[in-house]
Design an enzyme around this catalytic site. Structure first.
Site, PDB file in Angstrom:
ATOM      1  N   SER A   1       0.835  -1.194   0.000  1.00  0.00           N
ATOM      2  CA  SER A   1       0.000   0.000   0.000  1.00  0.00           C
ATOM      3  C   SER A   1       0.883   1.263   0.000  1.00  0.00           C
ATOM      4  O   SER A   1       1.653   1.478  -0.940  1.00  0.00           O
ATOM      5  CB  SER A   1      -0.961  -0.052   1.191  1.00  0.00           C
ATOM      6  OG  SER A   1      -2.035   0.824   1.034  1.00  0.00           O
TER       7      SER A   1
ATOM      8  N   ASP B   1      -9.621  -5.843  -4.210  1.00  0.00           N
ATOM      9  CA  ASP B   1      -8.732  -4.860  -3.594  1.00  0.00           C
ATOM     10  C   ASP B   1      -9.134  -3.434  -3.944  1.00  0.00           C
ATOM     11  O   ASP B   1      -9.538  -3.140  -5.069  1.00  0.00           O
ATOM     12  CB  ASP B   1      -7.305  -5.121  -4.114  1.00  0.00           C
ATOM     13  CG  ASP B   1      -6.218  -4.686  -3.162  1.00  0.00           C
ATOM     14  OD1 ASP B   1      -6.396  -3.655  -2.485  1.00  0.00           O
ATOM     15  OD2 ASP B   1      -5.180  -5.369  -3.124  1.00  0.00           O
TER      16      ASP B   1
ATOM     17  N   HIS C   1      -7.635  -5.994   0.234  1.00  0.00           N
ATOM     18  CA  HIS C   1      -6.389  -5.237   0.367  1.00  0.00           C
ATOM     19  C   HIS C   1      -5.333  -5.913   1.233  1.00  0.00           C
ATOM     20  O   HIS C   1      -4.155  -5.599   1.123  1.00  0.00           O
ATOM     21  CB  HIS C   1      -6.708  -3.853   0.950  1.00  0.00           C
ATOM     22  CG  HIS C   1      -5.613  -2.848   0.786  1.00  0.00           C
ATOM     23  ND1 HIS C   1      -5.043  -2.538  -0.429  1.00  0.00           N
ATOM     24  CD2 HIS C   1      -4.981  -2.063   1.697  1.00  0.00           C
ATOM     25  CE1 HIS C   1      -4.120  -1.603  -0.261  1.00  0.00           C
ATOM     26  NE2 HIS C   1      -4.050  -1.314   1.014  1.00  0.00           N
TER      27      HIS C   1
END
Length: 288
Positions: free
Chosen positions: A102, A241, A268
């Site tokens: 991320s 995601d 995610h």
């Protein structure tokens, strides 16, 4: 399995690190998400790679077990890049693989593109955000699929600046349980990690929620320079995601020596949703 931990001096304070693993494989350095979060959720799965190589985690300054200075001028990408360079130097990571998740993919990409460091064997972009504008476009598409009343709360709260309310947080959960973590109830390690995170850093650099970038990263975009990454790269995301598969594939298409994988039953945090498959993919990619 050998294990060491301690603190490293970086610009602005000290960061905590943990290294565990055996075998002669090139070390893997893990960059957690956030900004302002902790290493703990990633360690829950990636420690399994320690049977072949040292796996190194650290809490970025301001969160987790690291120092928590209150100087808001510290919270910018360049300082986090300097911090990463300090960690590598302090731990003697002359040769290293890097995995960013991320926000950690922003950090990894900027480090590789801006610093052109030597000794990076490969990089893994896990659920990447390499264009904040593209992330927001995907988020808007996902938001449009939520119930009308949830959309209304989110739109009204963001328009009126009332995002620090239970109403907004409840609406956020509808998005999060579809696109951030599909495990119900949430894994204990996620709840514990949130308690150790730094919301001020997250708000300053990103914003009030995953789908509302208002901070300094809202204009972040390295897509015009992704072709400069010249090490073997893996782009990995979940089917559901918030780092949408279409965008993740687009980033992959811009990096010459890269692979692309999708975890079919994840959003995610695929390393928690499908830990065995996540580790299998990463292990297969790390060939040295």
């Amino acid at each position: 399995m050998r294990h060491t931990e301690g603190y490293i001096e970086v610009p602005g304070g000290k960061v905590w690190y943990s290294s565990a693993g055996e075998g002669g494989g090139t070390p893997l350095l893990v960059l957690h998400g956030g900004p302002g979060n902790t290493h703990d959720p990633l360690k829950a799965a990636l420690h399994m790679l320690g049977d072949q190589r040292p796996v190194i985690f650290y809490d970025q300054l301001g969160g987790g077990n690291s120092d928590r200075p209150e100087d808001a001028s510290l919270w910018h990408t360049e300082r986090f890049i300097d911090e990463l360079a300090c960690v590598r130097e302090a731990l003697g990571l002359d040769e290293v693989h890097i995995l960013g998740h991320s926000w950690g993919t922003m950090l990894a990409a900027s480090y590789l593109i801006e610093r052109k460091p030597t000794g990076v064997r490969s990089v893994i972009f896990s659920s990447p955000c390499l264009s904040a504008a593209r992330w927001k476009e995907d988020a808007d598409r996902f938001l449009a699929e939520l119930p009308d009343e949830v959309q209304a709360v989110i739109a009204r709260s963001e328009e009126q600046g009332t995002t620090n309310t239970d109403e907004y947080r409840d609406a956020m959960k509808e998005y999060y349980k579809r696109h951030v973590c599909r495990i119900d109830p949430l894994p204990a390690v996620m709840l514990e990690s949130r308690g150790k995170a730094n919301k001020d850093i997250y708000m300053s650099m990103w914003g009030p929620s995953e789908f509302c970038p208002t901070g300094s990263l809202k204009t972040y975009d390295v897509t015009p320079r992704l072709h400069e990454i010249n090490v073997p790269s893996l782009f990995l995301c979940g089917r559901y995601d918030e780092a949408a598969p279409e965008s993740t594939f687009y980033y992959h298409s811009l990096v010459p020596r890269s692979d692309f994988q999708v975890l079919e039953n994840s959003s995610h945090v695929g390393y928690l949703e499908e830990p065995d498959e996540y580790v299998r993919i990463v292990r297969g990619f790390l060939t040295s």
